[in-house]
Scaffold this motif. Sequence first.
Motif, mmCIF file in Angstrom:
data_model
loop_
_atom_site.group_PDB
_atom_site.id
_atom_site.type_symbol
_atom_site.label_atom_id
_atom_site.label_comp_id
_atom_site.label_asym_id
_atom_site.label_seq_id
_atom_site.Cartn_x
_atom_site.Cartn_y
_atom_site.Cartn_z
ATOM 1 N N VAL A 134 4.093 3.060 -32.182
ATOM 2 C CA VAL A 134 4.700 2.679 -30.905
ATOM 3 C C VAL A 134 6.169 2.285 -31.115
ATOM 4 C CG1 VAL A 134 4.625 0.959 -29.053
ATOM 5 C CG2 VAL A 134 2.526 2.072 -29.798
ATOM 6 N N ASP A 135 6.457 1.588 -32.209
ATOM 7 C CA ASP A 135 7.846 1.225 -32.516
ATOM 8 C C ASP A 135 8.696 2.470 -32.757
ATOM 9 O OD1 ASP A 135 7.259 -1.470 -32.284
ATOM 10 O OD2 ASP A 135 7.182 -1.834 -34.455
ATOM 11 N N ARG A 136 8.145 3.452 -33.465
ATOM 12 C CA ARG A 136 8.868 4.716 -33.705
ATOM 13 C C ARG A 136 9.146 5.431 -32.394
ATOM 14 N NH1 ARG A 136 9.060 7.541 -38.617
ATOM 15 N NH2 ARG A 136 8.756 9.435 -37.414
ATOM 16 N N ALA A 137 8.175 5.407 -31.481
ATOM 17 C CA ALA A 137 8.353 6.045 -30.171
ATOM 18 C C ALA A 137 9.496 5.386 -29.409
ATOM 19 C CB ALA A 137 7.058 5.965 -29.378
ATOM 20 N N ALA A 138 9.540 4.060 -29.411
ATOM 21 C CA ALA A 138 10.600 3.334 -28.707
ATOM 22 C C ALA A 138 11.966 3.640 -29.325
ATOM 23 C CB ALA A 138 10.314 1.832 -28.742
ATOM 24 N N ASP A 139 12.037 3.683 -30.658
ATOM 25 C CA ASP A 139 13.300 3.960 -31.343
ATOM 26 C C ASP A 139 13.787 5.385 -31.085
ATOM 27 O OD1 ASP A 139 13.257 1.405 -32.374
ATOM 28 O OD2 ASP A 139 12.568 2.019 -34.367
ATOM 29 N N ALA A 140 12.877 6.331 -30.916
ATOM 30 C CA ALA A 140 13.235 7.739 -30.750
ATOM 31 C C ALA A 140 13.600 8.107 -29.320
ATOM 32 C CB ALA A 140 12.077 8.623 -31.210
ATOM 33 N N GLU A 141 13.191 7.289 -28.356
ATOM 34 C CA GLU A 141 13.425 7.639 -26.952
ATOM 35 C C GLU A 141 14.905 7.893 -26.713
ATOM 36 O OE1 GLU A 141 11.992 6.210 -22.561
ATOM 37 O OE2 GLU A 141 12.163 4.703 -24.087
ATOM 38 N N ARG A 164 -5.277 15.627 -40.306
ATOM 39 C CA ARG A 164 -5.956 16.347 -39.225
ATOM 40 C C ARG A 164 -5.803 15.645 -37.882
ATOM 41 N NH1 ARG A 164 -9.255 17.205 -43.776
ATOM 42 N NH2 ARG A 164 -9.384 19.406 -44.271
ATOM 43 N N ALA A 165 -4.824 14.736 -37.825
ATOM 44 C CA ALA A 165 -4.544 14.022 -36.578
ATOM 45 C C ALA A 165 -3.032 13.981 -36.385
ATOM 46 C CB ALA A 165 -5.119 12.611 -36.623
ATOM 47 N N ARG A 166 -2.614 13.799 -35.138
ATOM 48 C CA ARG A 166 -1.192 13.737 -34.810
ATOM 49 C C ARG A 166 -0.923 12.616 -33.830
ATOM 50 N NH1 ARG A 166 2.449 17.352 -36.215
ATOM 51 N NH2 ARG A 166 1.653 19.201 -37.197
ATOM 52 N N PHE A 167 0.296 12.104 -33.889
ATOM 53 C CA PHE A 167 0.806 11.171 -32.897
ATOM 54 C C PHE A 167 1.940 11.872 -32.180
ATOM 55 C CE2 PHE A 167 4.022 7.955 -31.750
ATOM 56 C CZ PHE A 167 3.276 7.222 -30.841
ATOM 57 N N LEU A 168 1.839 11.955 -30.870
ATOM 58 C CA LEU A 168 2.853 12.601 -30.043
ATOM 59 C C LEU A 168 3.318 11.636 -28.967
ATOM 60 C CD1 LEU A 168 0.998 15.973 -29.328
ATOM 61 C CD2 LEU A 168 2.642 15.520 -31.150
ATOM 62 N N THR A 169 4.548 11.844 -28.506
ATOM 63 C CA THR A 169 5.030 11.065 -27.370
ATOM 64 C C THR A 169 5.516 11.992 -26.278
ATOM 65 O OG1 THR A 169 7.298 10.885 -28.215
ATOM 66 C CG2 THR A 169 5.740 9.141 -28.850
ATOM 67 N N HIS A 170 5.391 11.516 -25.064
ATOM 68 C CA HIS A 170 5.948 12.174 -23.886
ATOM 69 C C HIS A 170 6.835 11.137 -23.194
ATOM 70 C CE1 HIS A 170 2.425 15.277 -23.377
ATOM 71 N NE2 HIS A 170 3.147 15.499 -24.453
ATOM 72 N N ALA A 192 1.354 8.841 -26.695
ATOM 73 C CA ALA A 192 1.944 7.646 -26.098
ATOM 74 C C ALA A 192 2.950 8.046 -25.030
ATOM 75 C CB ALA A 192 2.630 6.796 -27.159
ATOM 76 N N VAL A 193 2.988 7.246 -23.982
ATOM 77 C CA VAL A 193 3.978 7.382 -22.913
ATOM 78 C C VAL A 193 4.548 5.987 -22.652
ATOM 79 C CG1 VAL A 193 2.862 9.389 -21.857
ATOM 80 C CG2 VAL A 193 2.236 7.091 -21.104
ATOM 81 N N PRO A 194 5.747 5.896 -22.067
ATOM 82 C CA PRO A 194 6.291 4.575 -21.751
ATOM 83 C C PRO A 194 5.400 3.841 -20.764
ATOM 84 C CG PRO A 194 7.960 6.293 -21.528
ATOM 85 C CD PRO A 194 6.655 6.979 -21.730
ATOM 86 N N PRO A 195 5.370 2.520 -20.791
ATOM 87 C CA PRO A 195 6.118 1.660 -21.712
ATOM 88 C C PRO A 195 5.525 1.751 -23.109
ATOM 89 C CG PRO A 195 4.602 0.335 -20.415
ATOM 90 C CD PRO A 195 4.490 1.740 -19.912
ATOM 91 N N TRP A 196 6.366 1.601 -24.118
ATOM 92 C CA TRP A 196 5.947 1.777 -25.506
ATOM 93 C C TRP A 196 5.165 0.561 -25.976
ATOM 94 C CZ3 TRP A 196 6.195 6.584 -25.800
ATOM 95 C CH2 TRP A 196 7.271 7.311 -25.318
ATOM 96 N N GLU A 197 3.889 0.558 -25.632
ATOM 97 C CA GLU A 197 2.965 -0.508 -26.001
ATOM 98 C C GLU A 197 1.684 0.122 -26.533
ATOM 99 O OE1 GLU A 197 2.376 -2.340 -22.220
ATOM 100 O OE2 GLU A 197 4.332 -3.333 -22.235
ATOM 101 N N VAL A 198 0.940 -0.632 -27.319
ATOM 102 C CA VAL A 198 -0.333 -0.134 -27.848
ATOM 103 C C VAL A 198 -1.238 0.328 -26.703
ATOM 104 C CG1 VAL A 198 -2.430 -0.804 -29.092
ATOM 105 C CG2 VAL A 198 -0.187 -1.497 -29.962
ATOM 106 N N ALA A 199 -1.214 -0.385 -25.595
ATOM 107 C CA ALA A 199 -2.070 -0.048 -24.447
ATOM 108 C C ALA A 199 -1.694 1.284 -23.801
ATOM 109 C CB ALA A 199 -2.017 -1.161 -23.407
#
Length: 146
Positions: A21-28, A85-91, A111-118
Amino acid sequence: MTRSRDTTGVHVTRGLIEVLVDRAADAEPSRVNTVLDATPASEFDADLGLDPSTLVLTHLYFPAAGRSVSDVFGVDLGTPAGRGRARFLTHPQGPPELTRRDDLAGVVLLAVPPWEVASVTAFDRRGRRLELTVVDAEPPVESLPE
């Protein structure tokens, strides 16, 4: 008291999902596409309340590793053979579901915003939602053979 032995859904360590989730927020506003790897529940020091063969997502592989060889020859050296065999993707702009443009794997955490575990949802390769369980446990310490 032990929990029931759950073998369904997707399990991920809290530490890994928080890093993702932190990587997703940093990459946005850019997307993130990261290969994930798992550890069998039997290899954890603590009893997770899971069947010993249940895989728990514990590690990520950095996408830049081996990139020059991949770009030229199409061989991914950043992920060890037979792993990931798994991936993490963001939109970053949505939608909160898999699309035809996504790189798929046996399991996809999206993961989608807001960048939280939930805001992270698990899917199988066909786009069906899977139950996602966050495990409060540290993966076993690994070391390189001498």
